[in-house]
Each structure stands twice: as C-alpha cells, then as structure tokens.
Design a protein around this motif. Structure first.
Motif, PDB file in Angstrom:
ATOM      1  N   ASN A   1       0.822  -1.210   0.000  1.00 44.56           N
ATOM      2  CA  ASN A   1       0.000   0.000   0.000  1.00 44.56           C
ATOM      3  C   ASN A   1       0.858   1.265   0.000  1.00 44.56           C
ATOM      4  O   ASN A   1       0.534   2.239  -0.680  1.00 44.56           O
ATOM      5  CB  ASN A   1      -0.969  -0.010   1.175  1.00 44.56           C
ATOM      6  CG  ASN A   1      -2.068  -1.031   0.993  1.00 44.56           C
ATOM      7  OD1 ASN A   1      -2.373  -1.453  -0.120  1.00 44.56           O
ATOM      8  ND2 ASN A   1      -2.673  -1.451   2.089  1.00 44.56           N
ATOM      9  N   ALA A   2       1.958   1.255   0.738  1.00 46.71           N
ATOM     10  CA  ALA A   2       2.861   2.408   0.748  1.00 46.71           C
ATOM     11  C   ALA A   2       3.493   2.594  -0.629  1.00 46.71           C
ATOM     12  O   ALA A   2       3.630   3.725  -1.111  1.00 46.71           O
ATOM     13  CB  ALA A   2       3.949   2.210   1.808  1.00 46.71           C
ATOM     14  N   PHE A   3       3.850   1.509  -1.279  1.00 49.23           N
ATOM     15  CA  PHE A   3       4.434   1.567  -2.620  1.00 49.23           C
ATOM     16  C   PHE A   3       3.437   2.177  -3.603  1.00 49.23           C
ATOM     17  O   PHE A   3       3.791   3.012  -4.428  1.00 49.23           O
ATOM     18  CB  PHE A   3       4.842   0.160  -3.059  1.00 49.23           C
ATOM     19  CG  PHE A   3       5.511   0.102  -4.398  1.00 49.23           C
ATOM     20  CD1 PHE A   3       6.799   0.598  -4.570  1.00 49.23           C
ATOM     21  CD2 PHE A   3       4.873  -0.450  -5.488  1.00 49.23           C
ATOM     22  CE1 PHE A   3       7.432   0.545  -5.796  1.00 49.23           C
ATOM     23  CE2 PHE A   3       5.496  -0.507  -6.726  1.00 49.23           C
ATOM     24  CZ  PHE A   3       6.778  -0.011  -6.875  1.00 49.23           C
ATOM     25  N   LYS A   4       2.171   1.791  -3.496  1.00 42.88           N
ATOM     26  CA  LYS A   4       1.141   2.323  -4.391  1.00 42.88           C
ATOM     27  C   LYS A   4       0.973   3.836  -4.235  1.00 42.88           C
ATOM     28  O   LYS A   4       0.665   4.535  -5.194  1.00 42.88           O
ATOM     29  CB  LYS A   4      -0.207   1.648  -4.123  1.00 42.88           C
ATOM     30  CG  LYS A   4      -0.292   0.230  -4.602  1.00 42.88           C
ATOM     31  CD  LYS A   4      -1.670  -0.329  -4.247  1.00 42.88           C
ATOM     32  CE  LYS A   4      -1.831  -1.760  -4.645  1.00 42.88           C
ATOM     33  NZ  LYS A   4      -3.144  -2.292  -4.248  1.00 42.88           N
ATOM     34  N   LYS A   5       1.184   4.348  -3.031  1.00 42.29           N
ATOM     35  CA  LYS A   5       0.984   5.781  -2.762  1.00 42.29           C
ATOM     36  C   LYS A   5       2.081   6.651  -3.384  1.00 42.29           C
ATOM     37  O   LYS A   5       1.935   7.864  -3.459  1.00 42.29           O
ATOM     38  CB  LYS A   5       0.911   6.024  -1.260  1.00 42.29           C
ATOM     39  CG  LYS A   5      -0.349   5.476  -0.633  1.00 42.29           C
ATOM     40  CD  LYS A   5      -0.357   5.686   0.867  1.00 42.29           C
ATOM     41  CE  LYS A   5      -1.573   5.028   1.471  1.00 42.29           C
ATOM     42  NZ  LYS A   5      -1.587   5.124   2.923  1.00 42.29           N
TER      43      LYS A   5
ATOM     44  N   SER B   1      -2.231   9.289  -8.719  1.00 36.33           N
ATOM     45  CA  SER B   1      -3.439   8.481  -8.836  1.00 36.33           C
ATOM     46  C   SER B   1      -3.832   8.325 -10.294  1.00 36.33           C
ATOM     47  O   SER B   1      -3.615   9.215 -11.117  1.00 36.33           O
ATOM     48  CB  SER B   1      -4.584   9.115  -8.042  1.00 36.33           C
ATOM     49  OG  SER B   1      -4.942  10.338  -8.621  1.00 36.33           O
ATOM     50  N   GLY B   2      -4.366   7.171 -10.615  1.00 38.96           N
ATOM     51  CA  GLY B   2      -4.816   6.908 -11.967  1.00 38.96           C
ATOM     52  C   GLY B   2      -3.748   6.376 -12.903  1.00 38.96           C
ATOM     53  O   GLY B   2      -4.049   6.070 -14.046  1.00 38.96           O
ATOM     54  N   THR B   3      -2.492   6.248 -12.444  1.00 37.59           N
ATOM     55  CA  THR B   3      -1.479   5.694 -13.338  1.00 37.59           C
ATOM     56  C   THR B   3      -1.650   4.189 -13.425  1.00 37.59           C
ATOM     57  O   THR B   3      -1.978   3.535 -12.448  1.00 37.59           O
ATOM     58  CB  THR B   3      -0.045   6.005 -12.856  1.00 37.59           C
ATOM     59  OG1 THR B   3       0.115   5.508 -11.531  1.00 37.59           O
ATOM     60  CG2 THR B   3       0.254   7.472 -12.911  1.00 37.59           C
TER      61      THR B   3
ATOM     62  N   ALA C   1       8.279   4.450 -14.967  1.00 31.85           N
ATOM     63  CA  ALA C   1       8.858   5.751 -15.264  1.00 31.85           C
ATOM     64  C   ALA C   1       9.022   6.600 -14.009  1.00 31.85           C
ATOM     65  O   ALA C   1       9.941   7.414 -13.927  1.00 31.85           O
ATOM     66  CB  ALA C   1       7.970   6.487 -16.269  1.00 31.85           C
ATOM     67  N   PHE C   2       8.155   6.389 -13.022  1.00 30.79           N
ATOM     68  CA  PHE C   2       8.221   7.200 -11.810  1.00 30.79           C
ATOM     69  C   PHE C   2       9.276   6.702 -10.833  1.00 30.79           C
ATOM     70  O   PHE C   2       9.553   7.333  -9.831  1.00 30.79           O
ATOM     71  CB  PHE C   2       6.851   7.233 -11.128  1.00 30.79           C
ATOM     72  CG  PHE C   2       5.813   7.915 -11.948  1.00 30.79           C
ATOM     73  CD1 PHE C   2       5.734   9.297 -12.013  1.00 30.79           C
ATOM     74  CD2 PHE C   2       4.916   7.168 -12.718  1.00 30.79           C
ATOM     75  CE1 PHE C   2       4.788   9.922 -12.787  1.00 30.79           C
ATOM     76  CE2 PHE C   2       3.954   7.802 -13.490  1.00 30.79           C
ATOM     77  CZ  PHE C   2       3.900   9.176 -13.534  1.00 30.79           C
TER      78      PHE C   2
END
Length: 140
Positions: A113-117, A121-123, A130-131
């Motif tokens: 969940n921390a990785f997703k944050k 949003s929406g990627t 790329a991020f």
C-alpha cells in the motif's frame, strides 16, 4: 504444464466456441501470456499445488459470448467468480491455508500500500516504472 500437480485441463476459447463444462477451481486467463495479472494468478495456483482447469481467453480478438468480465478471473468450486489478481491471491490463502502462503503477513500489505501511494493516482501499473527513475522526462 504444472510442476507440482497434475497438468491442468486447458481449453482455448478462441478455438472452441462452445462453453466448456468445468467443475472445481477454474482460471480464466489471457491466452497469449501478455497479461502479468493472469500470470500472477496462474503462478499462485502452481505454487500452491492446487488442482484447477484453465480457460484461455483472447483479450485482443474475439471473446466468446459466454465469457463476461476481465482476465484473470477465478471461478471458485462454490460457483462464484472473482477478478482482481491480488484479491484472488488473498482468497487463495484463506481458502487453502494448508498450502504455501502467498501473502505472508500484514506487514507485506502495508508495504504494498505504501508503494502504491508513491505514484500519481490513476497511473496504470505498466506505466509506473517511469516514476521510479529520477530524471525521467527531463526532470532532475
């Protein structure tokens, strides 16, 4: 082929127009091996050594009229269906606790969940790489 269980029965829906009659645990997955989410569920079933059938769905061409929803999808022995690969993995652990765990503990959930944050949003997951790299897109 399966390394831990008898080779699963497999149906290619692009080559067989009739809906197959399959009992037990059934994995509906993308037929060309391009979908990492389908492969995630397939590998989870293999790691757990479960007996299951596979129906290969053509996501890029003509989908059979009898199949609805996205791939991957599991049809549980009870008859219910479920999509979303991570949710399927969690349920596999609940339904089959005697086999190898796929989701070790809540610490892993917190890290995921921390990785997703980290990402806007929406990627899409496939565009998130790329991020991870500094300087992408001309920024320092």
């Amino acid at each position: 082929p399966s390394a831990r269980a008898p080779e699963p029965f497999s149906v290619d829906a692009a080559l067989q127009s009739q809906q197959p009659r399959l009992d037990g645990l059934v994995l509906f997955r993308e037929r060309n091996g391009w979908c990492p989410y389908s492969e995630r569920v397939w590998l989870a079933l293999e790691i757990k050594g479960l007996s299951y059938s596979t129906v290969l769905i053509d996501n890029m061409g003509s989908r059979p009229s009898w199949f609805g929803g996205q791939t991957p999808q599991i049809r549980w022995p009870s008859g219910g269906s479920q999509g979303e690969s991570v949710d399927i993995l969690r349920r596999l652990d609940r339904e089959f606790p005697e086999s190898s765990p796929l989701w070790p503990n809540e610490e892993v959930t917190e890290l995921v969940n921390a990785f997703k944050k980290i990402f806007p949003s929406g990627t899409r997951p496939s565009s998130r790489a790329a991020f991870l790299f500094r300087g992408y897109g001309g920024g320092a």
